[in-house]
Design a protein around this motif. Structure first.
Motif, mmCIF file in Angstrom:
data_model
loop_
_atom_site.group_PDB
_atom_site.id
_atom_site.type_symbol
_atom_site.label_atom_id
_atom_site.label_comp_id
_atom_site.label_asym_id
_atom_site.label_seq_id
_atom_site.Cartn_x
_atom_site.Cartn_y
_atom_site.Cartn_z
ATOM 1 N N ASP A 134 -0.603 -32.048 3.785
ATOM 2 C CA ASP A 134 -1.556 -31.335 2.944
ATOM 3 C C ASP A 134 -1.048 -29.947 2.542
ATOM 4 N N PHE A 135 -1.601 -29.424 1.463
ATOM 5 C CA PHE A 135 -1.445 -28.013 1.122
ATOM 6 C C PHE A 135 -2.083 -27.186 2.237
ATOM 7 N N PHE A 136 -1.668 -25.922 2.364
ATOM 8 C CA PHE A 136 -2.179 -25.147 3.498
ATOM 9 C C PHE A 136 -2.251 -23.655 3.168
ATOM 10 N N HIS A 137 -2.906 -22.924 4.033
ATOM 11 C CA HIS A 137 -3.110 -21.476 3.902
ATOM 12 C C HIS A 137 -1.793 -20.773 4.202
ATOM 13 N N ILE A 138 -0.969 -20.646 3.164
ATOM 14 C CA ILE A 138 0.411 -20.216 3.349
ATOM 15 C C ILE A 138 0.586 -18.699 3.279
ATOM 16 N N SER A 139 -0.316 -17.994 2.588
ATOM 17 C CA SER A 139 -0.157 -16.544 2.443
ATOM 18 C C SER A 139 -1.523 -15.883 2.333
ATOM 19 N N GLU A 140 -1.548 -14.558 2.545
ATOM 20 C CA GLU A 140 -2.816 -13.830 2.501
ATOM 21 C C GLU A 140 -2.589 -12.419 1.965
ATOM 22 N N THR A 141 -2.024 -12.335 0.767
ATOM 23 C CA THR A 141 -1.720 -11.033 0.177
ATOM 24 C C THR A 141 -2.948 -10.353 -0.416
ATOM 25 N N GLN A 142 -4.002 -11.118 -0.665
ATOM 26 C CA GLN A 142 -5.157 -10.564 -1.373
ATOM 27 C C GLN A 142 -6.159 -9.878 -0.458
ATOM 28 N N HIS A 143 -5.982 -10.028 0.846
ATOM 29 C CA HIS A 143 -6.884 -9.390 1.801
ATOM 30 C C HIS A 143 -6.047 -8.647 2.841
ATOM 31 N N PRO A 144 -5.677 -7.389 2.553
ATOM 32 C CA PRO A 144 -4.821 -6.619 3.472
ATOM 33 C C PRO A 144 -5.384 -6.586 4.887
ATOM 34 N N GLY A 145 -4.501 -6.822 5.855
ATOM 35 C CA GLY A 145 -4.905 -6.810 7.257
ATOM 36 C C GLY A 145 -5.377 -8.146 7.776
ATOM 37 N N VAL A 146 -5.551 -9.124 6.873
ATOM 38 C CA VAL A 146 -5.979 -10.467 7.278
ATOM 39 C C VAL A 146 -4.744 -11.365 7.310
ATOM 40 N N VAL A 180 -12.133 -26.892 3.028
ATOM 41 C CA VAL A 180 -12.576 -25.597 2.543
ATOM 42 C C VAL A 180 -13.241 -25.784 1.175
ATOM 43 N N PRO A 181 -14.014 -24.798 0.693
ATOM 44 C CA PRO A 181 -14.575 -24.894 -0.669
ATOM 45 C C PRO A 181 -13.463 -25.038 -1.708
ATOM 46 N N ASP A 182 -13.764 -25.713 -2.814
ATOM 47 C CA ASP A 182 -12.754 -25.970 -3.843
ATOM 48 C C ASP A 182 -12.082 -24.687 -4.322
ATOM 49 N N GLY A 183 -12.848 -23.616 -4.472
ATOM 50 C CA GLY A 183 -12.295 -22.364 -4.973
ATOM 51 C C GLY A 183 -11.392 -21.647 -3.988
ATOM 52 N N GLN A 184 -11.320 -22.121 -2.746
ATOM 53 C CA GLN A 184 -10.517 -21.478 -1.711
ATOM 54 C C GLN A 184 -9.209 -22.217 -1.437
ATOM 55 N N ARG A 185 -8.918 -23.241 -2.208
ATOM 56 C CA ARG A 185 -7.753 -24.061 -1.916
ATOM 57 C C ARG A 185 -6.458 -23.406 -2.380
ATOM 58 N N PHE A 186 -5.352 -23.849 -1.798
ATOM 59 C CA PHE A 186 -4.007 -23.522 -2.257
ATOM 60 C C PHE A 186 -3.436 -24.785 -2.909
ATOM 61 N N GLY A 187 -2.504 -24.599 -3.878
ATOM 62 C CA GLY A 187 -1.892 -25.742 -4.530
ATOM 63 C C GLY A 187 -2.106 -25.717 -6.024
ATOM 64 N N PRO A 188 -1.510 -26.680 -6.742
ATOM 65 C CA PRO A 188 -1.640 -26.742 -8.202
ATOM 66 C C PRO A 188 -3.055 -27.115 -8.619
ATOM 67 N N ALA A 189 -3.334 -26.937 -9.911
ATOM 68 C CA ALA A 189 -4.658 -27.263 -10.432
ATOM 69 C C ALA A 189 -4.989 -28.727 -10.170
ATOM 70 N N PHE A 237 -6.775 -42.194 10.769
ATOM 71 C CA PHE A 237 -5.915 -41.152 10.239
ATOM 72 C C PHE A 237 -6.411 -40.746 8.859
ATOM 73 N N ALA A 238 -6.374 -39.447 8.554
ATOM 74 C CA ALA A 238 -6.696 -38.980 7.204
ATOM 75 C C ALA A 238 -6.027 -37.635 6.978
ATOM 76 N N VAL A 239 -5.582 -37.433 5.736
ATOM 77 C CA VAL A 239 -4.925 -36.180 5.363
ATOM 78 C C VAL A 239 -5.386 -35.787 3.968
ATOM 79 N N GLY A 240 -5.456 -34.482 3.706
ATOM 80 C CA GLY A 240 -5.926 -33.995 2.420
ATOM 81 C C GLY A 240 -4.831 -33.908 1.380
ATOM 82 N N GLY A 241 -5.233 -33.772 0.122
ATOM 83 C CA GLY A 241 -4.367 -33.679 -1.047
ATOM 84 C C GLY A 241 -5.222 -33.993 -2.260
ATOM 85 N N PHE A 242 -4.661 -34.689 -3.263
ATOM 86 C CA PHE A 242 -5.523 -35.125 -4.362
ATOM 87 C C PHE A 242 -4.978 -36.409 -4.989
ATOM 88 N N PRO A 243 -5.876 -37.274 -5.500
ATOM 89 C CA PRO A 243 -5.458 -38.557 -6.069
ATOM 90 C C PRO A 243 -4.814 -38.384 -7.435
#
Length: 411
Positions: free
Chosen positions: A108-120, A141-150, A298-304
């Motif tokens: 799955d895509f994942f929370h790879i970086s956090e540049t938008q919230h300093p200190g987090v 996570v909510p759709d608007g919080q995902r990482f990855g392509p459109a 077994f289940a893993v996230g992504g998109f169809p």
């Protein structure tokens, strides 16, 4: 029409390569052959084969590494590879090696970086739901919080590729169900071991989350990942069914096996503030499938990208990249795990639309896109040494630690 022509060209290329595989496979690798390159498809374990082939794509030639897995074989299974906790990262070779898998790809895509919230800090946690060996690890996570392509129209973070107790692969959606029962009443549970919680909600963190900070869970909004962190938060620690600690802000550190940490933001925080140390609390949670009643092992996230033999409408046909995609055919009993090579000769890769056409050309009825780029990774276990080898060139030059993957097991 241009998309249709490119898709048809990709399909023709794949079919040509497969028809003449014994003669042509690996012919384009003379200048930059991946480590352990094979000239022909070969069996790496009962029910599992590996091969390579070229794809003529719009941006240039791509090189594919393909695992074919026979899920009808009772000795073969797939399962989630992960580093032991949700909020952690490891390379696919390390996860596959320690789990005893004969092969594996990234997930799955994942929370790879956090540049938008300093200190987090970035947690490394995946975006979508995850189930390993029948155990629920996390929700989406909510759709608007995902990482990855459109995402394609209609797709969301709850989408999964899963394999049920019937050994069949399928595409589905997994939604969280659960509640927090308190002396004041019942609170709906809206998060489970996820790096971002919906606004006004309460989420649960268990020992499976790990020791990473829970602060990121209250940052951003349902529609904008970069929105500021909420200042209206509350955290409650529960052990053996009773509140043992409270805090105004989310904390960090390992959670005991008999414990649950509840994190609330906005309205969720207001409801948690009614709890006091010693209060009885009962937390329940699970994932509910939209398409089947068969439990998932077994289940893993992504998109169809492909469903019932047809590419999803609105797939991107402009951005080419190194990609990882999983498809299946035969009623979900034959799985195809395809990873593109990231060597400089092939790094242009495929568009998402070409990816769907390629899997259809290989005979897949359904296909699911996973994380790509520097995360794309395919490994197999070397029968001669027992070690695990990376078969593609990761585009970053070395394996990237990732949140999870798909492991192939043959016994």
């Amino acid at each position: 029409m241009a998309l249709q022509r490119r898709g048809q060209a990709a399909v023709r290329s794949v079919l040509t390569v497969l028809t003449a595989f014994g003669v042509l496979a690996g012919a384009a690798l003379a200048e930059a052959a991946p480590a352990g390159a094979v000239q022909r498809g070969r069996r790496i374990a009962p029910g599992v084969t590996y091969r390579q082939f070229d794809i003529d794509a719009a941006a240039g030639e791509a090189h594919a590494h393909l695992l074919t897995v026979d899920l009808a074989d009772p000795h073969v299974r797939v399962d989630l590879l992960y580093p032991g906790t949700v909020a952690a990262r490891a390379t696919v070779s390390r996860m596959a090696g320690s789990a005893g898998a004969v092969a594996g790809v990234n997930g799955d895509f994942f929370h790879i970086s956090e540049t938008q919230h300093p200190g987090v800090e970035a947690t490394g946690a995946p975006v979508g739901p995850a189930i390993a060996d029948g155990r629920v690890l996390k929700a989406a996570v909510p759709d608007g919080q995902r990482f990855g392509p459109a995402l394609p129209p209609g797709a969301g973070t709850r989408d999964v590729l899963g394999v049920g107790t019937d050994h069949r692969a399928r595409l589905d959606r997994l939604g969280l169900t659960g509640s927090v029962t308190t002396p004041e009443g019942r609170i709906p549970l809206k998060g489970l071991n996820q790096y971002a919680l919906p606004e006004d909600s309460v989420g649960a963190f268990t020992a499976r989350w790990g020791s990473a900070s829970r602060r990121r869970a209250v940052c951003g909004t349902d529609t904008r990942r970069s929105a500021p962190c909420s200042t209206d938060t509350y955290e409650v620690t529960v052990r053996d069914g009773r509140v043992v600690a409270v805090s105004r802000t989310p904390g960090s550190g390992s959670i005991p096996a008999d414990g649950t940490v509840l994190v609330g933001r906005e309205e969720g925080a207001r409801r948690l503030r009614k709890l006091s140390v010693g209060d009885r609390v009962r937390v329940t949670h699970g994932l509910v499938a939209a398409a089947t009643r068969v439990p998932y092992r077994f289940a893993v996230g992504g998109f169809p990208v492909l469903r019932d033999g047809r590419p999803l409408p609105g797939l991107d046909d402009s951005a080419s990249a190194v990609r990882t995609v999983v498809g299946f055919t035969g009623g979900g009993l034959r799985m195809l795990l395809l990873v593109l090579d990231g060597a400089s000769d092939y790094r242009t890769g495929l568009t998402v639309a070409e990816e769907a056409a390629t899997l259809r050309g290989l005979g897949a009825s359904d296909a699911f896109n996973l994380d790509g780029g520097g995360s794309s990774d395919l490994v197999t276990r070397d029968a001669g040494t027992g070690g695990v080898k990376v078969r593609n060139h990761p585009s970053g030059g070395i394996e990237r630690p990732v949140a999870n993957g798909i492991g192939v097991f043959s016994h």
